[in-house]
Design a protein around this motif. Structure first.
Motif, short mmCIF file in Angstrom:
data_model
loop_
_atom_site.label_atom_id
_atom_site.label_comp_id
_atom_site.label_asym_id
_atom_site.label_seq_id
_atom_site.Cartn_x
_atom_site.Cartn_y
_atom_site.Cartn_z
N LYS A 1 0.81 -1.23 0.00
CA LYS A 1 0.00 0.00 0.00
C LYS A 1 0.83 1.27 0.00
O LYS A 1 0.31 2.34 -0.23
N GLU B 1 -8.35 1.25 -5.92
CA GLU B 1 -9.16 0.08 -5.57
C GLU B 1 -10.65 0.40 -5.55
O GLU B 1 -11.49 -0.46 -5.74
N HIS C 1 -10.70 -2.56 -8.29
CA HIS C 1 -10.56 -3.85 -7.62
C HIS C 1 -11.59 -4.83 -8.19
O HIS C 1 -12.76 -4.53 -8.28
N GLY C 2 -11.09 -5.99 -8.63
CA GLY C 2 -11.96 -7.02 -9.19
C GLY C 2 -12.46 -6.72 -10.58
O GLY C 2 -13.33 -7.43 -11.10
N PHE D 1 -5.14 -6.50 -6.98
CA PHE D 1 -6.43 -5.99 -7.42
C PHE D 1 -7.39 -7.08 -7.88
O PHE D 1 -8.53 -6.79 -8.23
N TRP E 1 -7.69 -8.82 -10.64
CA TRP E 1 -8.26 -8.56 -11.95
C TRP E 1 -8.60 -9.84 -12.69
O TRP E 1 -7.93 -10.86 -12.56
#
Length: 90
Positions: free
Chosen positions: A6, A15, A19-20, A82, A84
């Motif tokens: 971080k 994020e 994120h995702g 993250f 991804w």
């Protein structure tokens, strides 16, 4: 696990919106040939551009809408952090 934490200078609350996320590989050759600037990496701000611009990323990843870009270096650095998902090439 990524070695980047971080405290990495490239992290600035991305994020919230990445994120995702599902990202699509977007090779530079698929960019509009006459475009001088398509965007920038959300992390390191490297230009993502079409045409012959030499300071631009050669490959990148983009969100489905193409409004967020991640250069290949930052993608590799942060893909685990993250979480991804990579979709088929655009």
């Amino acid at each position: 696990m990524t070695p980047f934490g971080k405290d990495d200078w490239r992290l600035h609350d991305q994020e919230r919106y990445l994120h995702g996320a599902t990202l699509h590989p977007a090779p530079r050759r698929l960019a509009v040939p006459d475009a001088c600037y398509d965007g920038h990496c959300e992390f390191c701000w490297e230009p993502i551009a079409g045409g012959d611009r030499l300071d631009a990323a050669s490959e990148a990843y983009a969100t489905h809408r193409g409004d967020r870009w991640v250069c290949s270096r930052c993608f590799e650095d942060f893909k685990s952090l993250f979480a991804w998902v990579v979709a088929n090439a655009v």
